[in-house]
Scaffold this motif. Structure first.
Motif, PDB file in Angstrom:
ATOM      1  N   PRO A  45      48.192  29.075  28.083  1.00  8.30           N
ATOM      2  CA  PRO A  45      48.444  29.550  29.546  1.00  8.30           C
ATOM      3  C   PRO A  45      48.902  31.241  29.154  1.00  8.30           C
ATOM      4  N   ALA A  46      49.962  31.573  27.933  1.00 10.22           N
ATOM      5  CA  ALA A  46      49.847  32.904  27.866  1.00 10.22           C
ATOM      6  C   ALA A  46      49.143  33.988  27.358  1.00 10.22           C
ATOM      7  N   SER A  47      47.500  33.014  27.466  1.00  9.90           N
ATOM      8  CA  SER A  47      46.792  34.152  26.506  1.00  9.90           C
ATOM      9  C   SER A  47      46.843  35.492  27.723  1.00  9.90           C
ATOM     10  N   ARG A  48      46.413  36.812  27.126  1.00  6.71           N
ATOM     11  CA  ARG A  48      45.742  37.629  27.374  1.00  6.71           C
ATOM     12  C   ARG A  48      44.198  38.437  27.118  1.00  6.71           C
ATOM     13  N   THR A  49      43.469  38.667  28.345  1.00  6.63           N
ATOM     14  CA  THR A  49      42.480  39.202  27.864  1.00  6.63           C
ATOM     15  C   THR A  49      42.685  40.628  28.472  1.00  6.63           C
ATOM     16  N   ALA A  50      41.238  40.915  28.131  1.00  4.70           N
ATOM     17  CA  ALA A  50      41.773  42.429  29.279  1.00  4.70           C
ATOM     18  C   ALA A  50      41.657  42.720  30.221  1.00  4.70           C
ATOM     19  N   SER A  51      42.008  43.020  30.761  1.00  4.81           N
ATOM     20  CA  SER A  51      41.975  43.056  32.179  1.00  4.81           C
ATOM     21  C   SER A  51      40.217  43.221  32.513  1.00  4.81           C
ATOM     22  N   PRO A  52      40.310  42.354  34.505  1.00  2.74           N
ATOM     23  CA  PRO A  52      38.530  42.268  34.837  1.00  2.74           C
ATOM     24  C   PRO A  52      38.642  43.086  35.743  1.00  2.74           C
ATOM     25  N   TYR A  53      39.628  43.879  36.159  1.00  2.00           N
ATOM     26  CA  TYR A  53      39.321  45.711  37.002  1.00  2.00           C
ATOM     27  C   TYR A  53      39.173  46.262  36.582  1.00  2.00           C
ATOM     28  N   ARG A  54      38.655  46.017  34.875  1.00  3.14           N
ATOM     29  CA  ARG A  54      37.958  47.338  34.457  1.00  3.14           C
ATOM     30  C   ARG A  54      36.396  47.379  34.971  1.00  3.14           C
ATOM     31  N   ASP A  55      35.928  46.093  35.508  1.00  2.00           N
ATOM     32  CA  ASP A  55      34.479  45.621  36.746  1.00  2.00           C
ATOM     33  C   ASP A  55      34.555  46.428  37.640  1.00  2.00           C
ATOM     34  N   ALA A  56      33.412  47.114  38.235  1.00  2.00           N
ATOM     35  CA  ALA A  56      33.923  47.921  39.957  1.00  2.00           C
ATOM     36  C   ALA A  56      33.195  46.146  40.502  1.00  2.00           C
ATOM     37  N   GLY A  57      32.954  45.042  39.779  1.00  2.00           N
ATOM     38  CA  GLY A  57      32.699  43.769  40.570  1.00  2.00           C
ATOM     39  C   GLY A  57      33.519  43.089  41.470  1.00  2.00           C
ATOM     40  N   LEU A  58      34.531  43.113  40.889  1.00  2.00           N
ATOM     41  CA  LEU A  58      35.447  42.711  41.630  1.00  2.00           C
ATOM     42  C   LEU A  58      36.235  43.381  42.613  1.00  2.00           C
ATOM     43  N   TRP A  59      36.202  44.094  42.477  1.00  2.00           N
ATOM     44  CA  TRP A  59      36.751  45.409  43.245  1.00  2.00           C
ATOM     45  C   TRP A  59      36.067  45.461  44.358  1.00  2.00           C
ATOM     46  N   ARG A  60      34.680  44.899  44.414  1.00  2.00           N
ATOM     47  CA  ARG A  60      33.815  44.539  45.230  1.00  2.00           C
ATOM     48  C   ARG A  60      33.659  43.940  46.610  1.00  2.00           C
ATOM     49  N   VAL A  61      34.027  42.925  45.256  1.00  2.00           N
ATOM     50  CA  VAL A  61      34.136  41.188  45.895  1.00  2.00           C
ATOM     51  C   VAL A  61      35.620  41.896  46.875  1.00  2.00           C
TER      52      VAL A  61
END
Length: 381
Positions: free
Chosen positions: A186-202
């Motif tokens: 659960p402590a794993s980190r990945t690159a922010s998904p907010y670099r992709d416009a798709g999440l902002w658009r949803v």
């Protein structure tokens, strides 16, 4: 096992809804016991929602970092404690603060229960599971409506709400098991998904879709009484019945998205239908078509809510889902707080037609704003 986890997640979210949406039933008691004006009592009713806005993303981070079980348990314990404190105070200012803090704690279930669906259900069954999760809100309202009027005092009602949160917290602590998250934990980190416009658009599209939902839910009774000549009791019964149809619609939309293997495609198509129905309603408010179109608008505007939440959780991925769901809830709650005042002012100034037409136009904009299919890597969890 997965359906048990979903049921517990729904119970956690529903427990929060009992006091979030049960307080309006206490409006007369607030005024009588504390000597408040209607506006002052309204502040008490809105206090939990205001508190929730400040903690949704933070609770999402807790769920991402430490797991769903801890987040939901801690949030419900906090809500129970603050509600118990609210029941003991006779100062309306202190009461408002304690209710806001209870809302801040209860917000934990909104983000964490969505993560339970993401982790325990495979992609091909996640849509209907999230649809079930989204029915926790109308079910919580139904429980609030059944329980709250049984108490003659504010203190008794608030203590009952505190007990519901406390009992649910014990059940979550005892039985919820966090889903496996792979070797990184659960402590794993990945690159922010907010670099992709798709999440902002949803996020943006679903925030726009709040407007037709609240324009109809908040003013359907007023429309039926003032424009159609209904009595208040009958209008209220119709709107209550539409809530249950909307809950069934959420399940149907979840199954639809599982069947077609997409969240955003049904979301876009439903937004388009929503917009068309609202525009037709706007053009028909003074005709016999106004009633069936109002019922259709009520149901359709509620039905797609789970699609956006499922899309957000999948686009964000396991490491970011809690925060993304918190952001989703925050955006929707902000719009839902603003919409009734704006729509009410439009209705007062120009009539129902213009207000409903604006809501329909925003739904059509949401259909355009909804992104195309995400890349497969974006939904791997």
């Amino acid at each position: 096992m997965r359906w048990m986890m979903l049921s517990l997640g729904m119970a956690a979210q529903g427990a929060g809804c009992v006091f979030m949406y049960g307080l309006p039933f206490l409006l007369p008691a607030f005024r009588a016991e504390f000597g408040l004006t209607l506006a002052q009592a309204g502040i008490l009713v809105g206090a939990p929602s205001a508190g929730m806005l400040f903690t949704l993303i933070a609770w999402g981070w807790v769920a991402d970092r430490f797991g769903e079980r801890l987040a939901m348990t801690a949030g419900l314990v906090m809500a129970a404690a603050f509600l118990a404190g609210a029941a003991a105070t006779g100062d309306p200012v202190v009461l408002a603060v304690l209710l806001a803090l209870a809302g801040a704690g209860g917000a934990a279930a909104n983000a964490a229960s969505g993560r339970v669906v993401l982790g325990w259900f495979p992609k091909e069954r996640r849509g209907v599971a999230m649809g079930f999760r989204q029915t926790a809100t109308p079910l919580g309202v139904a429980v609030a409506g059944a329980v709250t009027p049984r108490f003659a005092t504010v203190q008794g009602a608030l203590l009952a709400m505190a007990v519901i949160c406390a009992v649910t917290a014990v059940a979550v602590l005892a039985f919820v098991r966090d889903p496996a998250r792979g070797a990184s934990g659960p402590a794993s980190r990945t690159a922010s998904p907010y670099r992709d416009a798709g999440l902002w658009r949803v996020h943006g599209a679903s925030a726009l879709l709040v407007v037709p939902q609240f324009a109809t839910a908040a003013f359907a009774v007023t429309y039926l009484v003032s424009a159609r000549g209904w009595d208040v009791a009958s209008a209220g019964q119709l709107v209550a019945g539409a809530q249950f149809l909307g809950a069934a619609g959420r399940l149907a939309c979840g199954r639809w998205s599982d069947a077609v293997g997409s969240r955003v495609r049904p979301m876009r198509q439903l937004a388009l239908v929503n917009g068309v129905v609202m525009v037709l309603l706007a053009a028909s408010v003074q005709t016999s078509w106004g009633l069936p179109l109002m019922i259709a608008a009520l149901v359709i505007s509620m039905s797609g809510n789970g699609l956006a939440f499922t899309a957000v959780s999948e686009l964000a991925g396991s490491a970011w889902a809690g925060r993304a769901l918190g952001a989703q809830n925050t955006a929707q709650n902000i719009v839902s707080a603003v919409t009734p005042g704006v729509v009410g002012a439009l209705i007062a100034g120009t009539g129902f037609g213009v207000a409903f037409a604006l809501a329909g136009a925003l739904a059509l904009v949401a259909a355009v704003a909804t992104p195309s299919e995400p890349t497969p890597a974006a939904v791997t969890v």
